[in-house]
Every structure is written in structure tokens, then in C-alpha cells.
Scaffold this motif. Structure first.
Motif, PDB file in Angstrom:
ATOM      1  N   THR A  75       7.182   7.525   1.304  1.00 28.87           N
ATOM      2  CA  THR A  75       6.510   8.959   1.437  1.00 28.87           C
ATOM      3  C   THR A  75       7.473  10.193   1.082  1.00 28.87           C
ATOM      4  N   LEU A  76       8.716  10.001   0.570  1.00 29.84           N
ATOM      5  CA  LEU A  76       9.239  10.978   0.039  1.00 29.84           C
ATOM      6  C   LEU A  76       8.763  11.579  -1.305  1.00 29.84           C
ATOM      7  N   LEU A  77       8.075  10.721  -1.950  1.00 29.04           N
ATOM      8  CA  LEU A  77       7.355  11.456  -3.164  1.00 29.04           C
ATOM      9  C   LEU A  77       6.167  12.509  -2.789  1.00 29.04           C
ATOM     10  N   LEU A  78       5.501  12.151  -1.691  1.00 26.63           N
ATOM     11  CA  LEU A  78       4.565  13.035  -1.134  1.00 26.63           C
ATOM     12  C   LEU A  78       5.126  14.397  -1.004  1.00 26.63           C
ATOM     13  N   ILE A  79       6.572  14.297  -0.322  1.00 24.36           N
ATOM     14  CA  ILE A  79       6.991  15.424   0.083  1.00 24.36           C
ATOM     15  C   ILE A  79       7.362  16.121  -1.121  1.00 24.36           C
ATOM     16  N   GLU A  80       7.897  15.329  -2.058  1.00 20.49           N
ATOM     17  CA  GLU A  80       8.326  16.515  -3.313  1.00 20.49           C
ATOM     18  C   GLU A  80       6.983  16.860  -3.947  1.00 20.49           C
ATOM     19  N   ASN A  81       5.927  16.456  -3.809  1.00 18.67           N
ATOM     20  CA  ASN A  81       4.546  16.753  -4.607  1.00 18.67           C
ATOM     21  C   ASN A  81       4.022  17.632  -3.500  1.00 18.67           C
ATOM     22  N   GLU A  82       4.602  17.969  -2.377  1.00 16.53           N
ATOM     23  CA  GLU A  82       3.819  18.942  -1.566  1.00 16.53           C
ATOM     24  C   GLU A  82       2.478  18.312  -0.967  1.00 16.53           C
ATOM     25  N   GLN A  83       2.286  17.049  -0.699  1.00 11.62           N
ATOM     26  CA  GLN A  83       1.183  16.239  -0.451  1.00 11.62           C
ATOM     27  C   GLN A  83       1.311  15.665   0.958  1.00 11.62           C
ATOM     28  N   VAL A  84       2.115  16.089   1.663  1.00 15.85           N
ATOM     29  CA  VAL A  84       2.375  15.087   3.196  1.00 15.85           C
ATOM     30  C   VAL A  84       1.319  16.229   4.114  1.00 15.85           C
ATOM     31  N   PRO A  85       0.409  15.414   4.643  1.00 14.59           N
ATOM     32  CA  PRO A  85      -0.630  16.301   5.623  1.00 14.59           C
ATOM     33  C   PRO A  85       0.182  17.090   6.845  1.00 14.59           C
ATOM     34  N   ALA A  86      -0.062  18.054   6.984  1.00 12.32           N
ATOM     35  CA  ALA A  86       0.508  18.971   8.194  1.00 12.32           C
ATOM     36  C   ALA A  86       0.190  18.285   9.514  1.00 12.32           C
ATOM     37  N   ILE A 122       0.983  -1.227  -0.100  1.00 12.54           N
ATOM     38  CA  ILE A 122      -0.098  -0.245  -0.131  1.00 12.54           C
ATOM     39  C   ILE A 122       1.038   1.410   0.003  1.00 12.54           C
ATOM     40  N   LEU A 123       0.610   2.097  -0.926  1.00 13.66           N
ATOM     41  CA  LEU A 123       1.379   3.317  -0.920  1.00 13.66           C
ATOM     42  C   LEU A 123       0.710   4.388   0.026  1.00 13.66           C
ATOM     43  N   PRO A 124       1.593   5.268   0.511  1.00 14.72           N
ATOM     44  CA  PRO A 124       1.348   6.408   1.411  1.00 14.72           C
ATOM     45  C   PRO A 124       0.403   7.392   0.558  1.00 14.72           C
ATOM     46  N   SER A 125      -0.537   7.946   1.219  1.00 15.54           N
ATOM     47  CA  SER A 125      -1.149   9.090   0.433  1.00 15.54           C
ATOM     48  C   SER A 125      -1.634  10.236   1.459  1.00 15.54           C
ATOM     49  N   THR A 155       8.587   0.742  -3.818  1.00 19.90           N
ATOM     50  CA  THR A 155       7.245   0.804  -3.527  1.00 19.90           C
ATOM     51  C   THR A 155       6.733   1.558  -4.984  1.00 19.90           C
ATOM     52  N   ASN A 156       7.199   2.659  -5.067  1.00 21.47           N
ATOM     53  CA  ASN A 156       6.690   3.537  -6.148  1.00 21.47           C
ATOM     54  C   ASN A 156       7.371   3.171  -7.273  1.00 21.47           C
ATOM     55  N   ASN A 157       8.345   2.201  -7.644  1.00 19.22           N
ATOM     56  CA  ASN A 157       8.939   1.707  -8.689  1.00 19.22           C
ATOM     57  C   ASN A 157       9.669   3.039  -9.482  1.00 19.22           C
ATOM     58  N   ARG A 158      10.366   3.871  -8.828  1.00 17.25           N
ATOM     59  CA  ARG A 158      11.495   4.848  -9.409  1.00 17.25           C
ATOM     60  C   ARG A 158      12.625   5.047  -8.548  1.00 17.25           C
ATOM     61  N   LYS A 159      13.503   5.596  -9.465  1.00 16.23           N
ATOM     62  CA  LYS A 159      14.841   6.184  -9.009  1.00 16.23           C
ATOM     63  C   LYS A 159      14.221   7.458  -8.622  1.00 16.23           C
ATOM     64  N   ILE A 160      14.948   8.018  -7.318  1.00 17.90           N
ATOM     65  CA  ILE A 160      14.656   9.581  -6.882  1.00 17.90           C
ATOM     66  C   ILE A 160      15.722  10.220  -7.457  1.00 17.90           C
TER      67      ILE A 160
END
Length: 366
Positions: A203-214, A168-171, A232-237
């Protein structure tokens, strides 16, 4: 090479990756805990993380944590696996914090803390969908209330795990649930939680996209710092190094052979029935490394024209037919690693470790 496979570790790149992750997270008010289990807490690598500004350390193995303390690491350490009832005394003695979801374990931790004259900090794990450890959402308040009967235990926050079992991906939604549960606990118990721990590298992807809840103010990062990847997100950062680790093994045979074995095919040494595609006669190399050294599904030849055909316990067979470079006996083939490869090879006593960077070129055998 001196015979044994070698894991080359660039400590400067690990320090750089750590500093980049820390900087991005700190901008959002999020602390970064460096997860050391993926490389068996090898102390040179831990030191590189510390040099990069990590806020604390975490591991799932008490053996690793005890060794870190004996090596002189004084950073806050979190136990990332629910403590066993049989080792609660060591947990309290060597860690500052542990994750928990079982009241019987928490009670035992309180008793151990009383004997040692300590206060043990606990993060209550909440299952928001991945179905690994954690209490169900509807049981969080009831569990939190039960903490109040243990004077030697301090509930410092809520945490959750993502991607390690259910994928499960963080959202913003599931992390938002964790934040809301934290607020409910604070209101119900009239206390302030220090930590809302919102997962790991994914969860770093959410940080990049400004989507981490306060409200989320901690991440537990291993893979991203070490490999610059997010499985999990199948990517290179893109803003991290991806080559801090290279595995090198010596070629011990080069021959052209048919691509399909001759005879009746049974099970291999590991109980599997192998399958082969008939590609005719192909040139191939064997290197002095196998399944006892590394999870071969977690390694990839740096030369993309090479293809891993398979392995036994101590032989790795590689198709080299399409290589533009000469591969010969006594030469070396280099491999990049995925997280599963690093996890296995770091603990192999058959693979020497070569460190480059901020501690100078050194080797060890463990």
C-alpha cells in the motif's frame, strides 16, 4: 567467520527505514504497525523499529509476542493471525488487539477476557479479493452486529489483507470498499471505529501516488522497513535502504566440473528431479550453507556475476566462472536477501546473527 554462516544486520538502516515510512504515513494521518514476524521478532531489530518511531507492533506467532513481552516491550501489540481456540487465554493476556473473522473464536476471546478482567480489542478482517482470511463484504454488517452481545470485546475497526495469497494489489477501489464498509458499520451500530487497516508494504505505493482513500488510517509494514522492497509490486522502494541485511557464508570447495551430472538422473534428496543446462566445464564454489539454513530462492549473490546452481540441505553450489574476483577456499561469499530468505534465515539456529549500529556490534546464535 568462525565456521557458521552469518546474517549481518544493520540496525541503523532499519531505524532509518522505519522513520521514513512513519514520516510519510503520518503526513496522511496513517499510523504504522511494525510487523515482526519476518525476522522472528529478534529483539534487537524490534528495538531498531521502536527507535524509528513505530506506532505499535504486530506478529502472527504468539511465541514471538510472549517473548517480546518478556523482553520488556510495552508497545501495543496486535496478533496478525486469527487466534486459535486453543490459545485464546494467551491472546488476551499478551496482546492488545487481534484480527478476527470467526464468531466462535470471538466468543471464546470474550470468555477469556472476562476471566482475566480485560477488554480485548478486535479488528474484523474483510476479504476484498485476495481470498485469505476475512468475512465476505456482504456479511460484514451482520458479523459486526454480533459483536454487540460480547461486553468484553470491543470492535475497533476493519482490516484487510493484500498480496499474501492471491497476489491482489491494493487499489483506491478495493480500499475504498473497506472505508465504505467501515462507515456502514458506524451508521448501523452508532459507534466510531478507530481503525481502518489498509494492508501492508504494497500500500506504500498508493501513498507515494496520493491514491490512498481518506479513512484508511493504519498500515502494517514489515518487508518495506526491513528490506526496502515491495515484492507484490515487484519493486525496490527508492527512498529506503535495501541492504540492511547481508548473509555471508564460507567457501569450502572450489573446482572446475562439468555442468551436467554423469549417470542416470533420479530424484534429489528433496524428491525433485533436477534439470541441467549443458554449459561445458565451469568453475564453481561450494559454500557451507544449504536448504536447512535458508530458503535459497530468497537469496542472491551480491556479486551479480555469480550464479546459484542449486543446493542440498547443507551445501550451496555457485557458478563462479565469470567472476572478476578470486574466489578461494576459506573466503566468503555475500548474499542479499528477499523476504522469503529473511523469513527462513532469521529462525535458523545454524546462522549466527551479527548486529551493527545503534546497539553496537554484538552477536548471538539464535
Amino acid at each position: 567467520m568462525q565456521g557458521s554462516p552469518i546474517l549481518e544486520i544493520d540496525l541503523d538502516k532499519i531505524t532509518f527505514n522505519t522513520s521514513q515510512v512513519v514520516e510519510r504515513c503520518h503526513r496522511k494521518g496513517i499510523e504504522v504497525i511494525g510487523v515482526t514476524k519476518g525476522f522472528s521478532a529478534i529483539h534487537q531489530i524490534v528495538s531498531a523499529m521502536v527507535a524509528g518511531g513505530i506506532d505499535g507492533l504486530a506478529d502472527s506467532r504468539m511465541e514471538n509476542i510472549v517473548e517480546l513481552r518478556e523482553k520488556g516491550f510495552t508497545q501495543p501489540i496486535t496478533l496478525l493471525r486469527i487466534p486459535r481456540l486453543s490459545n485464546v487465554m494467551k491472546v488476551v493476556q499478551y496482546t492488545d488487539t487481534s484480527i478476527n473473522s470467526e464468531i466462535s473464536v470471538i466468543k471464546a476471546l470474550a470468555q477469556a477476557a472476562k476471566q482475566l478482567g480485560k477488554i480485548h480489542r478486535i479488528i474484523l478482517m474483510v476479504d476484498v479479493g485476495d481470498l485469505r482470511e476475512g468475512v465476505l463484504q456482504e456479511n460484514v454488517l451482520d458479523m459486526a452486529k454480533r459483536f454487540t452481545s460480547f461486553k468484553e470485546i470491543k470492535l475497533i475497526g476493519l482490516g484487510t489483507n493484500m498480496g499474501c495469497f492471491g497476489g491482489i494489489l491494493p487499489s483506491s477501489n478495493n480500499l475504498g470498499v473497506l472505508v465504505e464498509l467501515g462507515r456502514a458499520v458506524e451508521n448501523e451500530l452508532n459507534l466510531k471505529l478507530e481503525i481502518i487497516s489498509g494492508g501492508g508494504t504494497s500500500t506504500l505505493l498508493l501513498i507515494e501516488n496520493e491514491q490512498v482513500p481518506a479513512g484508511v488510517n493504519q498500515l502494517r509494514i514489515g518487508e518495506g522497513i526491513l528490506l526496502g522492497t515491495d515484492t507484490t509490486n515487484n519493486r525496490k522502494i527508492p527512498w529506503l535502504h535495501h541492504d540492511a541485511f547481508h548473509l555471508r557464508a564460507e567457501v569450502i570447495e572450489v573446482k572446475s566440473k562439468p555442468s551436467v551430472p554423469t549417470g542416470i538422473i533420479g530424484r534429489d534428496a528433496f524428491g525433485n528431479i533436477p534439470e541441467f543446462e549443458d554449459l561445458g566445464v565451469r568453475k564453481r564454489a561450494i559454500v557451507s550453507m544449504g536448504k536447512q539454513d535458508v530458503n535459497i530462492k530468497g537469496i542472491h549473490p551480491v556479486d551479480e556475476s555469480l550464479k546459484i546452481m542449486g543446493a542440498s540441505s547443507d551445501h550451496l553450489i555457485i557458478d563462479i566462472e565469470d567472476s572478476e574476483h578470486e574466489v578461494k577456499v576459506g573466503g566468503v561469499i555475500a548474499f542479499s536477501l528477499a523476504y522469503s530468505g529473511l523469513l527462513s534465515v532469521s529462525d535458523s539456529r545454524y546462522v549466527r546473527k551479527l548486529f551493527k549500529g545503534n546497539c553496537g556490534p554484538t552477536t548471538n546464535t539464535t
